[in-house]
Each structure stands twice: as structure tokens, then as C-alpha cells.
Design a protein around this motif. Structure first.
Motif, PDB file in Angstrom:
ATOM      1  N   LYS A  98       0.810  -1.222   0.000  1.00  0.00           N
ATOM      2  CA  LYS A  98       0.000   0.000   0.000  1.00  0.00           C
ATOM      3  C   LYS A  98       0.843   1.273   0.000  1.00  0.00           C
ATOM      4  N   ASN A  99       2.010   1.199   0.635  1.00  0.00           N
ATOM      5  CA  ASN A  99       2.873   2.375   0.732  1.00  0.00           C
ATOM      6  C   ASN A  99       3.370   2.808  -0.649  1.00  0.00           C
ATOM      7  N   LYS A 100       3.133   4.056  -1.006  1.00  0.00           N
ATOM      8  CA  LYS A 100       3.478   4.557  -2.343  1.00  0.00           C
ATOM      9  C   LYS A 100       4.972   4.462  -2.625  1.00  0.00           C
ATOM     10  N   LEU A 101       5.781   4.789  -1.609  1.00  0.00           N
ATOM     11  CA  LEU A 101       7.232   4.733  -1.788  1.00  0.00           C
ATOM     12  C   LEU A 101       7.688   3.297  -2.064  1.00  0.00           C
ATOM     13  N   LEU A 102       7.132   2.356  -1.311  1.00  0.00           N
ATOM     14  CA  LEU A 102       7.483   0.948  -1.523  1.00  0.00           C
ATOM     15  C   LEU A 102       7.009   0.451  -2.886  1.00  0.00           C
ATOM     16  N   GLN A 103       5.856   0.939  -3.331  1.00  0.00           N
ATOM     17  CA  GLN A 103       5.356   0.584  -4.659  1.00  0.00           C
ATOM     18  C   GLN A 103       6.329   1.035  -5.740  1.00  0.00           C
ATOM     19  N   ILE A 104       6.776   2.281  -5.627  1.00  0.00           N
ATOM     20  CA  ILE A 104       7.711   2.831  -6.618  1.00  0.00           C
ATOM     21  C   ILE A 104       9.039   2.096  -6.589  1.00  0.00           C
ATOM     22  N   LEU A 105       9.556   1.843  -5.378  1.00  0.00           N
ATOM     23  CA  LEU A 105      10.839   1.138  -5.244  1.00  0.00           C
ATOM     24  C   LEU A 105      10.754  -0.281  -5.806  1.00  0.00           C
ATOM     25  N   THR A 106       9.634  -0.964  -5.562  1.00  0.00           N
ATOM     26  CA  THR A 106       9.443  -2.322  -6.084  1.00  0.00           C
ATOM     27  C   THR A 106       9.477  -2.323  -7.605  1.00  0.00           C
ATOM     28  N   CYS A 107       8.764  -1.375  -8.195  1.00  0.00           N
ATOM     29  CA  CYS A 107       8.722  -1.269  -9.664  1.00  0.00           C
ATOM     30  C   CYS A 107      10.095  -0.926 -10.236  1.00  0.00           C
ATOM     31  N   LEU A 108      10.813  -0.023  -9.559  1.00  0.00           N
ATOM     32  CA  LEU A 108      12.148   0.377 -10.027  1.00  0.00           C
ATOM     33  C   LEU A 108      13.124  -0.791  -9.971  1.00  0.00           C
ATOM     34  N   ILE A 109      13.051  -1.585  -8.900  1.00  0.00           N
ATOM     35  CA  ILE A 109      13.926  -2.751  -8.764  1.00  0.00           C
ATOM     36  C   ILE A 109      13.719  -3.709  -9.933  1.00  0.00           C
TER      37      ILE A 109
END
Length: 256
Positions: A98-109
Motif C-alpha cells: 500500500k505504501n506509495k514509496l514501496l510501490q515505486i521502489l518495487t517497480c524500479l527494482i
């Protein structure tokens, strides 16, 4: 299937961001001719896919037929990034990040992963390999999220067989996703043993159907299939099953 459509619409901004970042990160693949020995031999027009079919990847042959064996790197790279972006969003939803930052980091990885970069480098088969990646993740996503019992069974089998027919090495991706999801459900006390057995059976049926299709290709004289294909796929199954067992043993030791 409605879940997937809604997911794409809901996360269209995130999907656009992943595609944009993917283009920026892999910009040299769009602007320069970065060549390897394979790409020099197989660029622009790649006929037959005989080597890939000999490895059991007959799906590449079918994709080649559909596009008349023509390779347009920029289009294939862009389509590949779209599939990778949708797959990334599916992972986020599957594990309820749910966390937006974690969502972005997951996608970037995912989008900057060396495996993705090496896949995109071989532009003559990057699109089929990306379809295989998409199929391996989407099959598990539908298997776990779809409510219709017929679609929940049929679509994952089709996607898994398609994925295997293009790149067998993505089978562990599907199995690992299922393992991680079940570990998450165990931690949340939502684990359903019968449902997990059904999901494992669907994966097994998909692999068997894939072997049947290989045999069919052999029978109709597309005789590029190599016996090493069978050995390779059984090696993959063996190691992924061992990994699965070790994960559950580790979990049992840690919690019981």
C-alpha cells in the motif's frame, strides 16, 4: 479478468512511470546499435527461430510467424516495457503493498534488474521473452485473484503453457510467487491447504500440457526439439521443488 482490467486502470499513472523510467534507463538500446554476436546475425529479419525451437521454445516460432520474422527493435522494446510494467503492478497488488514509496521502489527494482536489461538487449526475441515473463506472473495473479472458477483454472494454464513455450526459465518465477504468497497467508493465518493443492495441480497440468505440445511439434515434423529440453525442464522442476520444500522447512523451524 475484470480484476486485471481494473488494476491496470487504477494504476495507469504508475504503469506510465515504469515505462518512462524503463525507457530512460535503457535509452542506449533505443538510440544506439548495441550489438552482440547473436544480434549481428539475427537483427532486422530473423527467420525460423530454429535454435530456440530446438530448446523447446516453439512459442518464439509462432510469434515470428505472426510478425513475419521482422524485427523492429524500438517497437518491440516499447511493448516489452509495457508488459514488464503491468507485471510489476500485479506483484504490488498481489502482495498488497500500500505504501506509495514501496510501490515505486518495487517497480524500479524490477525495471532496472540486470535480467530485464539482458532480455531487452536481444531485441529479436525480447518481446516473446517479455510475454513469457508477463505470462508467468499474470498466471499466478489470476489463479489467486480470479473469482470465476472456470477462468481461474483455464486462463492460468494457457498463460503458463505460453510462458513455457517461450522461455522455460520463467517457470520458477511462477512457483516462487506461489510459495511467497502462501508464506504470506500463513503469517496472516489465512492459509488454505486444499486451495494450495489445487494451485499446484494447475501448474503440474500446465507443464504436462507443454510437454504434449512439444511432442505434437515433433510429430508434425518440426523436428528441432532436442532431448536436452526434457533434461533442462526436469532440472528446473527439481530445483524449484527443493527450494519450495526448504522454504517451508525454514518457516516451520522459525515458527514452531
Amino acid at each position: 479478468m475484470n480484476n486485471l482490467k481494473e488494476l491496470i486502470i487504477k494504476n495507469k499513472k504508475l504503469i506510465f512511470m515504469i515505462i518512462l523510467v524503463g525507457i530512460i534507463i535503457h535509452l542506449p538500446l533505443f538510440t544506439k546499435d548495441i550489438l552482440s554476436a547473436d544480434i549481428i546475425l539475427n537483427n532486422i529479419y530473423y527467420s525460423g527461430y530454429s535454435w530456440e525451437v530446438s530448446l523447446g521454445r516453439f512459442g518464439l516460432f509462432i510469434i515470428g510467424l505472426l510478425k513475419s520474422y521482422i524485427v523492429i527493435p524500438h517497437i518491440e522494446l516499447f511493448l516489452s516495457l509495457i508488459l514488464i510494467a503491468i507485471s510489476s503492478v500485479e506483484l504490488i497488488d498481489l502482495f498488497k503493498i500500500k505504501n506509495k514509496l514501496l510501490q515505486i521502489l518495487t517497480c524500479l527494482i524490477i525495471v532496472v534488474c540486470p535480467n530485464i536489461s539482458s532480455t531487452l538487449l536481444f531485441n529479436y526475441c525480447s518481446l516473446p521473452y517479455s510475454i513469457a515473463f508477463f505470462g508467468s506472473i499474470t498466471s499466478i495473479y489470476i489463479l489467486l485473484k480470479e473469482k470465476n472458477k472456470y477462468l481461474k483454472t483455464l486462463i492460468p494454464i494457457i498463460l503458463l503453457v505460453t510462458s513455457l513455450s517461450m522461455y522455460q526459465a520463467y517457470l520458477p518465477v511462477s512457483i516462487t510467487l506461489l510459495v511467497l504468497y502462501n508464506i504470506k497467508e500463513l503469517l496472516n493465518n489465512n492459509f488454505k491447504f486444499k486451495e494450495t493443492l489445487k494451485n499446484i495441480l494447475i501448474i503440474i497440468i500446465s507443464v504436462i500440457l507443454y510437454f504434449i505440445l512439444i511432442l505434437a511439434f515433433y510429430i508434425i515434423h518440426i523436428n528441432f526439439i532436442n532431448c536436452s529440453t526434457t533434461k533442462a525442464i526436469f532440472t528446473i522442476i527439481e530445483y524449484t521443488c527443493l527450494t519450495w520444500c526448504n522454504c517451508f522447512r525454514w518457516f516451520k523451524c522459525m515458527n514452531f
